[in-house]
Motif scaffolding. Structure first.
Motif, PDB file in Angstrom:
ATOM      1  N   GLN A 198       2.624  -0.619  -2.062  1.00  0.00           N
ATOM      2  CA  GLN A 198       2.746  -0.268  -3.449  1.00  0.00           C
ATOM      3  C   GLN A 198       2.595   0.889  -4.016  1.00  0.00           C
ATOM      4  O   GLN A 198       2.718   1.979  -4.587  1.00  0.00           O
ATOM      5  N   THR A 199       0.617   0.874  -3.323  1.00  0.00           N
ATOM      6  CA  THR A 199       0.043   1.476  -4.202  1.00  0.00           C
ATOM      7  C   THR A 199       0.267   2.732  -2.988  1.00  0.00           C
ATOM      8  O   THR A 199       0.035   4.277  -3.756  1.00  0.00           O
ATOM      9  N   VAL A 200       0.254   3.355  -1.577  1.00  0.00           N
ATOM     10  CA  VAL A 200       0.469   3.765  -1.498  1.00  0.00           C
ATOM     11  C   VAL A 200       1.505   4.943  -1.442  1.00  0.00           C
ATOM     12  O   VAL A 200       2.420   6.079  -1.946  1.00  0.00           O
ATOM     13  N   LEU A 201       2.907   3.923  -1.665  1.00  0.00           N
ATOM     14  CA  LEU A 201       4.355   4.448  -2.500  1.00  0.00           C
ATOM     15  C   LEU A 201       4.296   5.254  -3.770  1.00  0.00           C
ATOM     16  O   LEU A 201       4.489   6.170  -4.315  1.00  0.00           O
ATOM     17  N   GLU A 202       3.222   4.520  -4.556  1.00  0.00           N
ATOM     18  CA  GLU A 202       3.270   5.195  -6.164  1.00  0.00           C
ATOM     19  C   GLU A 202       3.194   6.416  -6.248  1.00  0.00           C
ATOM     20  O   GLU A 202       3.179   7.416  -6.567  1.00  0.00           O
ATOM     21  N   TYR A 203       1.593   6.944  -5.032  1.00  0.00           N
ATOM     22  CA  TYR A 203       1.031   8.228  -4.897  1.00  0.00           C
ATOM     23  C   TYR A 203       1.934   8.640  -4.199  1.00  0.00           C
ATOM     24  O   TYR A 203       2.308  10.682  -5.151  1.00  0.00           O
ATOM     25  N   ARG A 204       3.120   8.490  -3.024  1.00  0.00           N
ATOM     26  CA  ARG A 204       3.849   9.721  -2.293  1.00  0.00           C
ATOM     27  C   ARG A 204       5.013  10.193  -3.719  1.00  0.00           C
ATOM     28  O   ARG A 204       5.567  10.862  -3.377  1.00  0.00           O
ATOM     29  N   ILE A 205       5.509   8.710  -4.131  1.00  0.00           N
ATOM     30  CA  ILE A 205       6.658   9.293  -5.369  1.00  0.00           C
ATOM     31  C   ILE A 205       6.505  10.240  -5.939  1.00  0.00           C
ATOM     32  O   ILE A 205       6.396  11.310  -6.993  1.00  0.00           O
ATOM     33  N   VAL A 231      -7.545   9.278   3.251  1.00  0.00           N
ATOM     34  CA  VAL A 231      -7.656   8.277   3.060  1.00  0.00           C
ATOM     35  C   VAL A 231      -6.115   7.285   2.997  1.00  0.00           C
ATOM     36  O   VAL A 231      -6.018   6.147   2.827  1.00  0.00           O
ATOM     37  N   LEU A 232      -5.416   8.365   1.380  1.00  0.00           N
ATOM     38  CA  LEU A 232      -4.645   7.283   1.421  1.00  0.00           C
ATOM     39  C   LEU A 232      -3.357   6.523   2.646  1.00  0.00           C
ATOM     40  O   LEU A 232      -2.879   6.013   3.132  1.00  0.00           O
ATOM     41  N   THR A 233      -3.610   8.224   3.641  1.00  0.00           N
ATOM     42  CA  THR A 233      -2.709   7.884   5.503  1.00  0.00           C
ATOM     43  C   THR A 233      -3.342   6.316   5.987  1.00  0.00           C
ATOM     44  O   THR A 233      -2.719   5.640   6.296  1.00  0.00           O
ATOM     45  N   THR A 234      -4.464   6.733   5.863  1.00  0.00           N
ATOM     46  CA  THR A 234      -5.683   5.234   6.572  1.00  0.00           C
ATOM     47  C   THR A 234      -4.563   4.017   5.825  1.00  0.00           C
ATOM     48  O   THR A 234      -4.723   2.592   6.980  1.00  0.00           O
ATOM     49  N   LEU A 235      -4.904   3.666   4.545  1.00  0.00           N
ATOM     50  CA  LEU A 235      -4.449   2.389   3.233  1.00  0.00           C
ATOM     51  C   LEU A 235      -2.683   2.395   3.978  1.00  0.00           C
ATOM     52  O   LEU A 235      -2.373   0.987   4.081  1.00  0.00           O
ATOM     53  N   PHE A 236      -2.046   3.232   3.962  1.00  0.00           N
ATOM     54  CA  PHE A 236      -1.024   3.117   4.743  1.00  0.00           C
ATOM     55  C   PHE A 236      -0.729   2.248   6.223  1.00  0.00           C
ATOM     56  O   PHE A 236      -0.492   1.404   6.788  1.00  0.00           O
TER      57      PHE A 236
END
Length: 618
Positions: free
Chosen positions: A215-222, A190-195
């Motif tokens: 920014q939402t995806v970046l926070e999780y991936r960091i 789901v996070l990837t689809t958001l990207f």
């Protein structure tokens, strides 16, 4: 001048059932699992370590002659190449993995292989091969009931549409992927689809919305420590700064991203960042720095076969050398750019010809099959005739041996028997042929009916979708405008223009609602079909100078008819009245609906000009 590339990350997983031999149960299995875990741990953070583990995994699998483990290792190396930008190695390793799986009669895992294979072809600009492999991925995902791989395929197909700037179809495929991820509880998917949705917004120029998603995806991936995705997001954020003309900010962000990519050794992405740095330096007037960046990007692009970038880089270099008055170099790179575009166009043409040729060969094979079937039937008929001839010859020979006196009588009997047999066979053949024709006609009629029904269902679904979009989208916005303007008009009651605008907005709301209902009327069971049709006719009367008289009998029985039938009736009456308004120049119209026992009679009369009868001259 601008080379604008969208990066899309799709997670892949390959799950293969492994049958271990008794000799490899303990130490060997532990060793292979350990290498697999090391690969997975460092895939997105330290790809060099992941590659070393995968290579060792492959060697151990081959030494132990474990085909399925070897296929997993080959897939791992292919996936790593896809992430780092070494797409040629992805294609090489993945084809070997597919061959091993098919050799082992293992369907599970083929979907994942075709997925990364298609992704590699997409990155190399070979879109026909990419879409073919995505279709194979979907086919095997459904065969093995792998919703994860099905979602991955939809996500990658979305990126193909994004590259073609078909944002609507791209978003539709992302929605399918997101629904599948949610159904299996895959939060990472789901996070990837958001990207990927952020990429669509970026391509559409909606940078503020795109930044929020990134920014939402970046926070999780960091938090996860996923350096690969962090790099991809930073590339996209930097590219938006370039488009907005904030070149100095973009250079700072791109240089940080370049350091991270060089650490990860993501060659294709390094070429893209170098190209973006070249664009920034060019806009800032630093021509020599720009040329240096473009040259470095070009060297990587040629090494990695990134054909879709080369022509733009050639053009950028040609323009920069022209500014430097180095016309020889400018001409050289201009010619290379033209040649690169020509080669790509030629390649696309060849792909199209190949597709046409494949279709022709398929049709030709089908025609040959039909011809062989006909020849087979003819051969069987001839064989039957030969068998009958042999039987007759044997019988004649036996009669001659028995005696000459019985020859004439025997011939007469055989003649009668043969004629009768032919008559029976002819009648049977005619009957069989007639039965076959009837069955064929029935199948054709059933098929036509099925096609018509599917077409009508598709039309109705499309009308319904358009009506919902008009009602829920434009209708909602227009209603909000109306409410806001009415609030404004309360303080400007004496303003004539305000009143006219308020009236225009109200009329627009009515027209929009009417259009929505015409496209897809509400369920007739709620207000009654005859009432609904009467409302439609009343609206026609209000908008025109025509009188329309209605007659529905019996109303109750008509209202109880199925909605599907009533929808067709509504469309017929609607079309007839619209034609009268456009062409008939009528002042009065009668609309009659009469329900009989087994049918509904529709009569629409008008006093218009009718059709002009034109006699053709001989």
């Amino acid at each position: 001048m601008k080379l604008f590339t969208t990066h899309v990350i799709v997670t892949f997983s390959l799950v293969l059932g492994v049958t271990w031999s008794s000799l490899a149960q303990n130490l060997d299995s532990t060793r292979l699992d350990s290498l697999s875990n090391v690969y997975a741990e460092y895939l997105h953070t330290k790809p060099q370590i992941a590659e070393e583990a995968a290579v060792q995994w492959l060697k151990e699998s081959r030494r132990l002659n474990l085909n399925l483990q070897e296929a997993r290792a080959l897939y791992a190396l292919g996936n790593l190449g896809n992430i780092t930008g070494d797409y040629k190695s992805t294609i090489n390793y993945t084809y070997k993995a597919i061959a091993l799986l098919k050799k082992s009669n293992t369907e599970k895992g083929l979907a994942a292989c075709y997925n990364i294979l298609a992704s590699a072809y997409k990155s190399l600009g070979e879109y026909p091969k990419a879409i073919d492999n995505f279709m194979e991925c979907l086919r095997y995902a459904r065969l093995t009931n792998s919703q994860t791989q099905e979602a991955n395929a939809y996500q990658n197909i979305a990126t193909l549409y994004l590259l073609q700037k078909d944002y609507k179809k791209s978003a539709e495929n992302l929605d399918r992927a997101a629904d599948l991820y949610r159904s299996i509880g895959d939060d990472d998917g789901v996070l990837t689809t958001l990207f990927n949705f952020a990429n669509i917004l970026k391509e559409e120029g909606k940078f503020d919305q795109a930044r929020e998603h990134y920014q939402t995806v970046l926070e999780y991936r960091i938090k996860e420590g996923n350096k690969a995705v962090v790099a991809y997001i930073n590339i996209n954020l930097s590219q938006m700064l370039v488009v907005e003309g904030k070149c100095r900010e973009a250079i700072i962000a791109l240089e940080k991203t370049l350091v991270l990519l060089e650490e990860l050794k993501f060659h294709s992405d390094i070429a893209i960042v170098l190209n973006d740095l070249g664009l920034c330096e060019s806009k800032l007037g630093n021509t020599k720095s720009a040329i240096n960046y473009f040259q470095r990007a070009l060297a990587i692009g040629e090494k990695q076969s990134l054909f879709q970038y080369k022509s733009d880089i050639y053009k950028n270099l040609a323009q920069l050398y022209q500014k430097e008055n180095n016309y020889k170099k400018a001409l050289e790179f201009h010619q290379k750019g033209v040649a690169s575009v020509a080669d790509q166009n030629s390649l696309d043409k060849e792909k199209y010809v190949v597709k046409i040729q494949e279709r022709y060969e398929t049709e030709l094979k089908e025609a040959k099959i039909q011809l062989l079937e006909k020849e087979q039937k003819l051969s069987e008929a001839e064989l039957q005739k030969v068998e009958l001839t042999v039987k007759r010859q044997k019988l004649i020979r036996n009669v001659l041996i028995a005696g000459f006196t019985l020859v004439l009588f025997t011939l007469i009997v055989l003649r009668l028997f043969y004629i009768q047999r032919l008559r029976v066979q002819k009648e049977l053949s005619l009957q069989q042929e007639e039965n076959a024709k009837q069955q064929i006609n029935k199948m054709i009629n059933d098929h036509k009916l099925s096609v018509i029904e599917r077409y009508q269902e598709g039309q109705e679904e499309e009308r319904s979708r358009l009506a919902r979009e008009i009602h829920d989208g434009i209708g909602s916005d227009l209603a909000s405008i109306k409410i806001a303007f009415e609030h404004y008009a309360e303080y400007h009651e004496e303003d004539v223009k305000s009143k006219r605008i308020a009236t225009a907005i109200s009329n627009a709301c009515i027209d929009l609602r009417s259009l929505s209902h015409q496209l897809h009327p509400l369920s007739f069971s709620k207000i009654g079909f005859t009432s609904f049709l009467s409302d439609f006719i009343d609206q026609i009367i209000k908008k025109s100078n025509i009188k329309i008289q209605t007659f529905f009998f019996p109303r109750e029985d008509i209202d109880l008819l199925p909605d599907e039938l009533l929808a067709d009736v509504y469309r017929i009456v609607q079309e007839l009245i619209n034609n009268i308004l456009k062409h008939a120049e009528a002042s009065h119209v009668d609309v009659q609906l009469t329900k009989h026992k087994d049918h509904l009679n529709i009569v629409v009369n008008d006093d218009g000009i009718g059709f002009q009868k034109i006699k053709s001259k001989a």
